[in-house]
Design a protein around this motif. Sequence first.
Motif, PDB file in Angstrom:
ATOM      1  N   ALA A   1       0.853  -1.189   0.000  1.00  0.00           N
ATOM      2  CA  ALA A   1       0.000   0.000   0.000  1.00  0.00           C
ATOM      3  C   ALA A   1       0.883   1.231   0.000  1.00  0.00           C
ATOM      4  O   ALA A   1       1.834   1.318   0.776  1.00  0.00           O
ATOM      5  N   GLY A   2       0.587   2.170  -0.883  1.00  0.00           N
ATOM      6  CA  GLY A   2       1.260   3.460  -0.896  1.00  0.00           C
ATOM      7  C   GLY A   2       0.406   4.463  -0.147  1.00  0.00           C
ATOM      8  O   GLY A   2      -0.808   4.517  -0.329  1.00  0.00           O
ATOM      9  N   ILE A   3       1.044   5.260   0.699  1.00  0.00           N
ATOM     10  CA  ILE A   3       0.361   6.225   1.551  1.00  0.00           C
ATOM     11  C   ILE A   3       0.823   7.635   1.171  1.00  0.00           C
ATOM     12  O   ILE A   3       2.007   7.851   0.899  1.00  0.00           O
ATOM     13  N   VAL A   4      -0.086   8.590   1.154  1.00  0.00           N
ATOM     14  CA  VAL A   4       0.288   9.988   0.907  1.00  0.00           C
ATOM     15  C   VAL A   4       1.124  10.447   2.097  1.00  0.00           C
ATOM     16  O   VAL A   4       0.656  10.437   3.236  1.00  0.00           O
ATOM     17  N   ARG A   5       2.380  10.794   1.821  1.00  0.00           N
ATOM     18  CA  ARG A   5       3.250  11.232   2.912  1.00  0.00           C
ATOM     19  C   ARG A   5       3.357  12.750   2.914  1.00  0.00           C
ATOM     20  O   ARG A   5       3.203  13.399   1.884  1.00  0.00           O
ATOM     21  N   ASP A   6       3.656  13.264   4.088  1.00  0.00           N
ATOM     22  CA  ASP A   6       3.801  14.700   4.267  1.00  0.00           C
ATOM     23  C   ASP A   6       5.097  15.156   3.595  1.00  0.00           C
ATOM     24  O   ASP A   6       5.974  14.357   3.270  1.00  0.00           O
ATOM     25  N   THR A   7       5.234  16.440   3.403  1.00  0.00           N
ATOM     26  CA  THR A   7       6.459  17.014   2.854  1.00  0.00           C
ATOM     27  C   THR A   7       7.520  17.068   3.946  1.00  0.00           C
ATOM     28  O   THR A   7       7.222  16.894   5.138  1.00  0.00           O
TER      29      THR A   7
ATOM     30  N   ARG B   1      -5.731   5.639  -6.735  1.00  0.00           N
ATOM     31  CA  ARG B   1      -6.720   6.706  -6.568  1.00  0.00           C
ATOM     32  C   ARG B   1      -6.318   7.955  -7.327  1.00  0.00           C
ATOM     33  O   ARG B   1      -5.154   8.164  -7.664  1.00  0.00           O
ATOM     34  N   HIS B   2      -7.301   8.805  -7.557  1.00  0.00           N
ATOM     35  CA  HIS B   2      -7.079  10.135  -8.114  1.00  0.00           C
ATOM     36  C   HIS B   2      -7.974  11.093  -7.346  1.00  0.00           C
ATOM     37  O   HIS B   2      -8.781  10.687  -6.516  1.00  0.00           O
ATOM     38  N   GLY B   3      -7.781  12.376  -7.602  1.00  0.00           N
ATOM     39  CA  GLY B   3      -8.550  13.388  -6.884  1.00  0.00           C
ATOM     40  C   GLY B   3      -7.729  13.983  -5.757  1.00  0.00           C
ATOM     41  O   GLY B   3      -6.501  13.943  -5.769  1.00  0.00           O
ATOM     42  N   ARG B   4      -8.406  14.528  -4.776  1.00  0.00           N
ATOM     43  CA  ARG B   4      -7.744  15.209  -3.655  1.00  0.00           C
ATOM     44  C   ARG B   4      -7.612  14.233  -2.487  1.00  0.00           C
ATOM     45  O   ARG B   4      -8.618  13.723  -2.004  1.00  0.00           O
ATOM     46  N   LEU B   5      -6.372  14.023  -2.032  1.00  0.00           N
ATOM     47  CA  LEU B   5      -6.092  13.111  -0.928  1.00  0.00           C
ATOM     48  C   LEU B   5      -5.326  13.844   0.165  1.00  0.00           C
ATOM     49  O   LEU B   5      -4.474  14.687  -0.128  1.00  0.00           O
ATOM     50  N   ALA B   6      -5.612  13.495   1.393  1.00  0.00           N
ATOM     51  CA  ALA B   6      -4.944  14.097   2.547  1.00  0.00           C
ATOM     52  C   ALA B   6      -3.744  13.252   2.956  1.00  0.00           C
ATOM     53  O   ALA B   6      -3.684  12.052   2.647  1.00  0.00           O
ATOM     54  N   PRO B   7      -2.792  13.844   3.651  1.00  0.00           N
ATOM     55  CA  PRO B   7      -1.671  13.053   4.174  1.00  0.00           C
ATOM     56  C   PRO B   7      -2.203  11.883   5.009  1.00  0.00           C
ATOM     57  O   PRO B   7      -3.156  12.037   5.773  1.00  0.00           O
ATOM     58  N   GLY B   8      -1.596  10.736   4.824  1.00  0.00           N
ATOM     59  CA  GLY B   8      -2.008   9.542   5.554  1.00  0.00           C
ATOM     60  C   GLY B   8      -3.009   8.673   4.833  1.00  0.00           C
ATOM     61  O   GLY B   8      -3.226   7.519   5.212  1.00  0.00           O
ATOM     62  N   GLU B   9      -3.626   9.185   3.771  1.00  0.00           N
ATOM     63  CA  GLU B   9      -4.590   8.374   3.027  1.00  0.00           C
ATOM     64  C   GLU B   9      -3.870   7.379   2.121  1.00  0.00           C
ATOM     65  O   GLU B   9      -2.779   7.653   1.623  1.00  0.00           O
ATOM     66  N   THR B  10      -4.505   6.250   1.897  1.00  0.00           N
ATOM     67  CA  THR B  10      -3.962   5.241   0.987  1.00  0.00           C
ATOM     68  C   THR B  10      -4.192   5.720  -0.439  1.00  0.00           C
ATOM     69  O   THR B  10      -5.323   5.992  -0.839  1.00  0.00           O
ATOM     70  N   ILE B  11      -3.102   5.803  -1.186  1.00  0.00           N
ATOM     71  CA  ILE B  11      -3.157   6.309  -2.558  1.00  0.00           C
ATOM     72  C   ILE B  11      -3.215   5.179  -3.584  1.00  0.00           C
ATOM     73  O   ILE B  11      -3.818   5.319  -4.639  1.00  0.00           O
ATOM     74  N   MET B  12      -2.570   4.056  -3.262  1.00  0.00           N
ATOM     75  CA  MET B  12      -2.537   2.957  -4.223  1.00  0.00           C
ATOM     76  C   MET B  12      -2.258   1.637  -3.526  1.00  0.00           C
ATOM     77  O   MET B  12      -1.838   1.603  -2.378  1.00  0.00           O
ATOM     78  N   MET B  13      -2.506   0.568  -4.269  1.00  0.00           N
ATOM     79  CA  MET B  13      -2.266  -0.789  -3.787  1.00  0.00           C
ATOM     80  C   MET B  13      -1.842  -1.658  -4.948  1.00  0.00           C
ATOM     81  O   MET B  13      -2.370  -1.521  -6.055  1.00  0.00           O
TER      82      MET B  13
END
Length: 147
Positions: free
Chosen positions: A33-39, A81-93
């Motif tokens: 799982a890929g997670i949206v990470r913070d900068t 996924r696409h669209g607007r995602l927040a840090p910590g959300e799962t982006i892909m699998m």
Amino acid sequence: MRVIVQDAPFDFGAEAGAFSGAQHGQGAVVTFAGIVRDTEAADLKAMEIEHYPGMTEKALATIAEEARARWSLGDVLVIHRHGRLAPGETIMMVATAAPHRADAFAAAEFLMDYLKSRAPFWKREITARGADWVAAREEDEAALSRW
């Protein structure tokens, strides 16, 4: 083989469980799982991901088929996924199933490297400083070059 591009969140545990449970006769399942990470500045408000519907799914299906041709795989699952995602959300699998673990691991790494550097998604980071498109990184290109 399933390739899914969607804006809605998905349940990684449920998807992994369903994928694994359907792999009768396989000896290995690898999931990632890929997670949206913070900068680095810890100021990411959101990641916006754009894609061209139809083209994206076709490109992901093509690379999943290439993985199946290169390794002895029973099944492949790619969700992005696409669209607007927040840090910590799962982006892909990515999930792969194979008779033996070496093929399942190699194919999963191949797919992840492709998704990181070549998949037709455009990512923009929204931070306290403004919005910037995410550029390709040398280490991602180097990872893909091994294939």
